[in-house]
Motif scaffolding. Structure first.
Motif, short mmCIF file in Angstrom:
data_model
loop_
_atom_site.label_atom_id
_atom_site.label_comp_id
_atom_site.label_asym_id
_atom_site.label_seq_id
_atom_site.Cartn_x
_atom_site.Cartn_y
_atom_site.Cartn_z
N GLY A 49 -89.71 15.31 -42.15
CA GLY A 49 -90.55 14.65 -41.11
C GLY A 49 -89.40 13.40 -40.71
O GLY A 49 -89.94 12.54 -39.94
N TYR A 50 -87.94 13.44 -41.14
CA TYR A 50 -87.29 12.47 -40.57
C TYR A 50 -85.73 13.24 -40.32
O TYR A 50 -85.67 14.28 -41.12
N GLY A 104 -82.19 12.04 -30.59
CA GLY A 104 -83.27 11.03 -31.19
C GLY A 104 -83.02 11.14 -32.75
O GLY A 104 -82.84 12.06 -33.49
N GLY A 105 -83.18 9.84 -33.40
CA GLY A 105 -83.21 10.04 -34.87
C GLY A 105 -84.29 9.11 -35.40
O GLY A 105 -84.88 8.20 -34.78
N ILE A 106 -85.03 9.71 -36.55
CA ILE A 106 -86.07 8.93 -37.28
C ILE A 106 -85.56 8.76 -38.71
O ILE A 106 -84.90 9.98 -39.23
N SER A 107 -85.51 7.59 -39.13
CA SER A 107 -84.91 7.11 -40.52
C SER A 107 -86.24 7.52 -41.58
O SER A 107 -87.45 7.82 -41.21
N PRO A 108 -85.82 7.65 -42.90
CA PRO A 108 -86.95 7.95 -43.85
C PRO A 108 -87.77 6.63 -43.84
O PRO A 108 -89.04 6.89 -44.43
N VAL A 112 -78.52 14.77 -44.61
CA VAL A 112 -79.21 14.49 -43.31
C VAL A 112 -79.85 15.75 -42.45
O VAL A 112 -78.72 16.49 -42.29
N ASP A 113 -80.99 15.85 -42.20
CA ASP A 113 -81.47 17.04 -41.45
C ASP A 113 -81.01 16.88 -40.04
O ASP A 113 -81.38 15.89 -39.53
N VAL A 114 -80.14 17.78 -39.23
CA VAL A 114 -79.89 17.82 -38.01
C VAL A 114 -80.53 18.87 -37.16
O VAL A 114 -80.03 20.05 -37.42
N VAL A 115 -81.83 18.51 -36.58
CA VAL A 115 -82.28 19.71 -35.73
C VAL A 115 -81.58 19.83 -34.40
O VAL A 115 -81.27 18.90 -33.84
N LEU A 116 -81.34 21.19 -34.03
CA LEU A 116 -80.86 21.65 -32.61
C LEU A 116 -81.81 22.27 -31.76
O LEU A 116 -82.38 23.12 -32.56
N GLY A 135 -88.64 17.04 -31.78
CA GLY A 135 -88.16 18.13 -32.53
C GLY A 135 -87.68 17.95 -34.12
O GLY A 135 -87.62 18.82 -34.81
N ILE A 136 -87.70 16.46 -34.42
CA ILE A 136 -87.47 16.16 -35.66
C ILE A 136 -88.62 16.59 -36.51
O ILE A 136 -88.65 17.23 -37.62
#
Length: 335
Positions: free
Chosen positions: A117-118, A131-135, A259-263, A109-110
């Motif tokens: 891309g993060y 879930g999270g992906i950092s830079p 920070v992008d938060v994808v739902l 989803g991210i």
């Protein structure tokens, strides 16, 4: 020799296998049943067997072998705790991948939703996970194990049960009276309150509760000010925010102003009422400690697997043109 990538979105009921070249051009797509180890009696052995069969078919009908594959990305149901991910990495390596990523499907989803891309992805569908992906590429998953043990207190299954509980409390446990009682009993065909628990238990055990309709009843009641419904929505919103904000705090987003938060997931994307989202944003503002940009995922999650595999192959994020091309290609295959 021309090189290619494979992106896999493996859910509990179906799996999408995509083959693209390194220029981001669509080559082939195969839709098949689940590859999740949790759905087979012999677990990871069947995950390997099923994915091996499908990937071999995908390659052979295009005159390719694993030697042509530069990278692969796998978002898999059942990749929730470290031991599961280790086992699934072993499966992927046995398939012949050397440059690959394997993780829970929340990470797709991210990649699909954030142009960077993060960021963070909050999935709220039949179940819930963050879930999270950092830079820098660090990854963290919170929840997703289908239990209140990890704060998985949202999603269709959970919310459906909470509606049933609120009605039962009102009928028998001196709980607050709720406007949900009458429409829930009508929906389930319960003839009288004395039969309510039998219908509730049967639906819960057999997983036949009409959760989508129960959630619609919940939204309507909450927006009308029903205290029991408001309590359910507020509690779930806070749990979702604690998981999403927990991802943010435990990853290195320190240099990010926003920070992008994808739902993603049916409860987020298909819900026709904004109250849960508004409460979620309220708690995120309280917990996150920095501004967030909210993105409602409209793209197929499999897009994320393709984009992720291309990132791995090129050792950098894909450019805007390639991203648009991939999104359009995947969209065409899934509509």
């Amino acid at each position: 020799m021309e090189r290619y990538i494979i992106g896999v979105d493996g859910g509990n009921s179906k799996t999408d296998y995509f083959l693209f070249d390194l220029q981001g051009r669509f080559v082939d797509h195969l839709n098949a049943g689940t590859c999740s180890h949790e759905q087979y009696s012999d677990g990871y052995a069947s995950s390997y067997r099923v994915m091996s069969e499908k990937i071999r078919l995908l390659l052979e009908r295009n005159g390719l072998t694993m030697a042509h594959i530069a990278a692969g990305a796998f978002g898999l149901a059942g990749a929730d705790i470290p031991s599961q991910k280790e086992q699934l990495c072993a499966v992927v390596e046995r398939l012949g991948f050397t440059n690959y990523a394997v993780d829970n499907d929340s990470f797709l989803g991210i990649k699909a939703g954030s142009e960077r891309g993060y960021g963070i992805c909050s999935i709220n569908g039949s179940g819930t996970v963050a879930g999270g992906i950092s830079p820098s590429g660090q990854r963290l998953q919170i929840g997703g194990i289908g239990s209140e043990l990890a704060g998985d207190e949202a999603g269709g299954f959970y919310l459906g049960r909470k509606v049933m509980r609120a009605v039962y409390d009102a009928l028998y446990r001196l709980g607050p009276q709720t406007s949900m009682a009458e429409p829930v009993m009508a929906l389930l065909g319960v003839p009288a309150k004395e039969a309510f628990m039998e219908f509730a238990v049967e639906g819960t055990v057999n997983r036949t509760l009409p959760n989508t309709e129960l959630i619609r009843i919940l939204w309507r009641a909450a927006e009308a000010g029903d205290p029991a419904a408001l309590g359910i929505v507020d509690h779930s919103a806070r749990q979702l925010a604690q998981s999403a904000a927990g991802c943010l705090h435990h990853l290195d987003f320190d240099g990010e102003a926003e920070v992008d938060v994808v739902l993603a997931g049916s409860v987020w994307v298909k819900a026709d009422r904004p109250l849960l989202f508004e409460r979620f944003k309220h708690y995120m503002a309280e917990l996150a400690g920095r501004p967030c940009r909210y993105i409602m995922l409209q793209e197929p999650p499999a897009t994320g697997a393709v984009l992720w595999a291309l990132e791995l192959a090129h050792c950098r994020p894909v450019d805007a043109d390639m991203r648009r091309s991939v999104i359009e290609s995947v969209r065409q295959q899934q509509h």
